[in-house]
Design a protein around this motif. Structure first.
Motif, PDB file in Angstrom:
ATOM      1  N   UNK A 277       0.659  -1.139  -0.309  1.00  0.00           N
ATOM      2  CA  UNK A 277      -0.151  -0.324  -0.311  1.00  0.00           C
ATOM      3  C   UNK A 277       0.760   1.689   0.196  1.00  0.00           C
ATOM      4  N   UNK A 278       0.486   2.387  -0.173  1.00  0.00           N
ATOM      5  CA  UNK A 278       1.249   3.738  -0.671  1.00  0.00           C
ATOM      6  C   UNK A 278       0.752   4.735   1.174  1.00  0.00           C
ATOM      7  N   UNK A 279       1.297   5.537   1.686  1.00  0.00           N
ATOM      8  CA  UNK A 279       1.114   6.230   2.074  1.00  0.00           C
ATOM      9  C   UNK A 279       0.826   7.670   1.492  1.00  0.00           C
ATOM     10  N   UNK A 280      -0.075   7.819   2.187  1.00  0.00           N
ATOM     11  CA  UNK A 280      -0.146   9.412   0.532  1.00  0.00           C
ATOM     12  C   UNK A 280      -2.165   8.654  -0.126  1.00  0.00           C
ATOM     13  N   UNK A 281      -2.404   7.540   0.165  1.00  0.00           N
ATOM     14  CA  UNK A 281      -3.986   7.059  -0.555  1.00  0.00           C
ATOM     15  C   UNK A 281      -5.071   6.593   0.093  1.00  0.00           C
ATOM     16  N   UNK A 282      -5.804   6.510  -0.071  1.00  0.00           N
ATOM     17  CA  UNK A 282      -6.859   6.644  -0.212  1.00  0.00           C
ATOM     18  C   UNK A 282      -8.377   5.399  -0.166  1.00  0.00           C
ATOM     19  N   UNK A 283      -8.585   4.748   0.386  1.00  0.00           N
ATOM     20  CA  UNK A 283     -10.109   4.184   0.136  1.00  0.00           C
ATOM     21  C   UNK A 283     -11.253   4.260   0.434  1.00  0.00           C
TER      22      UNK A 283
END
Length: 281
Positions: A157-163
């Motif tokens: 996963x990536x920091x800054x991403x949103x779900x």
């Protein structure tokens, strides 16, 4: 991973129908975006981009190519609300204190990430699984920091991403920190997209799960956004006891030989981690 096409609406309005009149905020900009809102953002971004430079009306109009009447109106509202400061001597504009106050919410996320990293590292050492911290933004959870497992099979996963918050353990913990009325307001008129067979598919189902989360103090995600990944999460609270963030442990389902024992070990580590972060804020 392509989401399934199944969709369900959020809570209905007072007359029982979900329609344009009762729907909540639009889900995305596009054909229905409001031109004046776009102009406000363009104006603020331009003034903020040059640091301490002051901007006259003529400068702004030349850069933004806006009608005089529109620009006058935008500047008046932003100045009245404190987002811009007007120098009475040279009639120039700078960013105001209200914009600074909005920016402080970002600074909180930065502070939280810095504090959390220390304790996430210890949690990773304890379990060697992936730990993440998120905050709530509307109906999404946004990842602000993480510590990855060094095992070959792990969550990516990536920091800054949103779900979508309804699809994750972190998101459900954050939503459970709101009142029932606040959750209903945020989801009114919104669609529930099913990403996997386990995804929460309706507002009623989400509401029932959030009741459980509030009662038990943690949330689980059994492959609801990404199949094959189990997640358990707990709240991070401020001094007043309000949920301000959440921390999770993500484990590939292949390592869940004893699901109950694994969950209890993860919860013990997560609660220690969350308490330490809360105390440091």
């Amino acid at each position: 991973m392509s989401p399934a096409t199944a969709r369900a609406a959020g809570p209905a309005g007072s007359d029982g129908d979900v329609d344009a009149a009762n729907a909540g905020p639009p889900q995305a900009a596009g054909a229905g975006s409001i031109k004046s809102a776009e102009r406000v953002l363009d104006l603020l971004q331009l003034i903020a981009s040059e640091g301490s430079q002051a901007w006259t009306f003529s400068d702004l109009r030349a850069r933004l190519d806006l009608p005089k009447s529109s620009l006058h109106g935008l500047l008046r509202v932003l100045t009245d609300r404190g987002y811009l400061d007007l120098d009475p001597d040279d009639k120039s504009y700078r960013i105001g204190v209200s914009a600074w106050q909005v920016g402080r919410s970002f600074l909180f996320a930065e502070q939280l990430a810095t504090v959390a990293r220390i304790h996430l590292r210890q949690a990773r050492v304890d379990l060697n699984e992936t730990f993440q911290v998120s905050i709530l933004d509307g109906v999404d959870n946004v990842y602000i920091t993480k510590e990855e497992s060094d095992q070959p099979l792990r969550l990516v996963s990536e920091v800054g991403s949103r779900l979508p918050a309804y699809t994750t353990g972190l998101g459900k913990v954050l939503l459970a920190g709101l009142t029932v009325e606040e959750v209903e307001d945020r989801f009114r008129g919104r669609e529930f997209v099913t990403f996997t067979p386990s995804t929460v598919a309706s507002y009623d189902a989400l509401k029932s799960q959030l009741d459980e989360v509030r009662a038990q103090g943690f949330a689980e995600d059994h492959g609801e956004f990404t199949e094959g990944v189990y997640c358990v999460a707990v709240p991070i609270r401020n001094a007043a006891g309000a949920t301000v963030a959440a921390v999770s442990c993500s484990i590939p389902s292949a390592r869940l030989q004893d699901a109950h024992a694994t969950r209890e070990r993860a919860l013990a580590v997560l609660r220690t981690c969350a308490d330490a972060i809360s105390e440091a804020l």
